[in-house]
Design a protein around this motif. Structure first.
Motif, PDB file in Angstrom:
ATOM      1  N   LYS A  81       4.834  35.152 -16.541  1.00 36.15           N
ATOM      2  CA  LYS A  81       4.791  33.868 -17.247  1.00 36.15           C
ATOM      3  C   LYS A  81       6.180  33.307 -17.516  1.00 36.15           C
ATOM      4  O   LYS A  81       6.315  32.104 -17.774  1.00 36.15           O
ATOM      5  CB  LYS A  81       4.004  34.010 -18.543  1.00 36.15           C
ATOM      6  N   THR A  82       7.192  34.148 -17.425  1.00 35.12           N
ATOM      7  CA  THR A  82       8.555  33.649 -17.591  1.00 35.12           C
ATOM      8  C   THR A  82       8.930  32.663 -16.491  1.00 35.12           C
ATOM      9  O   THR A  82       9.858  31.866 -16.652  1.00 35.12           O
ATOM     10  CB  THR A  82       9.561  34.812 -17.590  1.00 35.12           C
ATOM     11  N   TYR A 106       6.669  30.469 -15.231  1.00 36.37           N
ATOM     12  CA  TYR A 106       5.777  29.310 -15.285  1.00 36.37           C
ATOM     13  C   TYR A 106       6.532  27.983 -15.438  1.00 36.37           C
ATOM     14  O   TYR A 106       6.134  26.975 -14.824  1.00 36.37           O
ATOM     15  CB  TYR A 106       4.751  29.467 -16.403  1.00 36.37           C
TER      16      TYR A 106
END
Length: 280
Positions: free
Chosen positions: A177-178, A180
């Motif tokens: 998710k870093t 995203y």
């Protein structure tokens, strides 16, 4: 050497433009490739097949809440030969995958009302040929059976990300998710109309978005490989002897298939467990 009509039509498409789009953004489209009447027929076939698949154990694989994928047989849809011989489809396959390309998969996605955002992902791990050789070995063609609008959960893609190295990707497919913000900054929502054809590298990071409408958004998927790819190992493309005899050589020569007397239900091997839960 005399060229037939199909060969002449294929040559009308610029190879450099096709390669520039798929090696650049990772997705290109062709407006109005089929008539709305042809697409309506496709939609009718998919509706029937979807209802049958829902009743069959393993017939419809979850791709998230209220979202399904169904793999089918080529002869399950009336327009398969039209699709496999479409001049733009052929031109793209030859330009990117080479003349000996092979059709390895046909199926459809159905995001129903209430479908949620998928996590950003690619459809399978990037092969060595792509990571080190910068060579695309597979393509996914998509045809929507409905006009797509903003509230229907359109397909979203992050152009150029087919080349991203899968550092810290879960299963080499799901980025952390870093990353995203990188995809959201690049994100493009695609809202095709009936008759449009698109093609992408399945490695380009993408997702289905939330369907806030009261309509489903079925889309046909055609998977095609270069001779060096092995995606056919995950599929079971069956052709009956009767149907095989009706196929023109142009189609026969570009199919991976198993000849059968009677079509058998497909046991879908290409299941993506992480997609089943939607975006956490």
């Amino acid at each position: 050497m005399m060229m037939n009509k199909e060969q002449t039509q294929v040559q009308e498409f610029d190879v450099a433009t096709i390669m520039g789009g798929l090696y650049g953004d990772g997705i290109i489209g062709y407006k109005g490739g089929f008539s709305r009447e042809w697409i309506q027929q496709l939609g009718e076939d998919i509706d029937v097949l979807f209802q049958e698949a829902l009743k069959r154990p393993g017939g419809a694989v979850g791709r998230g809440p209220k979202r399904y994928y169904v793999e089918i047989h080529p002869e399950d849809i009336r327009g398969f030969v039209d699709l496999a011989t479409h001049p733009w489809v052929v031109a793209v396959c030859e330009a990117i995958l080479g003349p000996p390309y092979k059709i390895v998969e046909i199926g459809f996605d159905v995001p129903l009302p209430g479908a949620q955002n998928q996590p950003w992902h690619r459809d399978f791990p990037a092969p060595k040929e792509t990571l080190t050789g910068r060579y695309l070995t597979s393509l996914a063609f998509n045809l929507t059976t409905v006009d797509v609008f903003e509230d229907m959960g359109p397909f979203e893609v992050a152009p150029g990300t087919q080349w991203d190295r899968p550092v810290e990707f879960q299963h080499e497919m799901f980025p952390p998710k870093t990353l995203y913000p990188r995809y959201e900054e690049r994100a493009q929502r695609k809202m095709p109309k009936m008759g449009d054809i698109s093609v992408r590298s399945a490695l380009t990071i993408h997702r289905g978005t939330a369907n806030h409408s009261n309509k489903s958004r079925p889309v046909l998927v055609l998977g095609v490989d270069a001779p060096t790819a092995h995606n056919a190992d995950h599929h079971d493309l069956q052709i009956t002897h009767r149907f095989f005899e009706t196929l023109p050589p142009q189609v026969r020569d570009h199919l991976t298939y198993r000849l059968v007397d009677t079509l058998e239900p497909i046991h879908q091997l290409h299941q993506i467990e992480t997609l089943m839960m939607g975006e956490a």
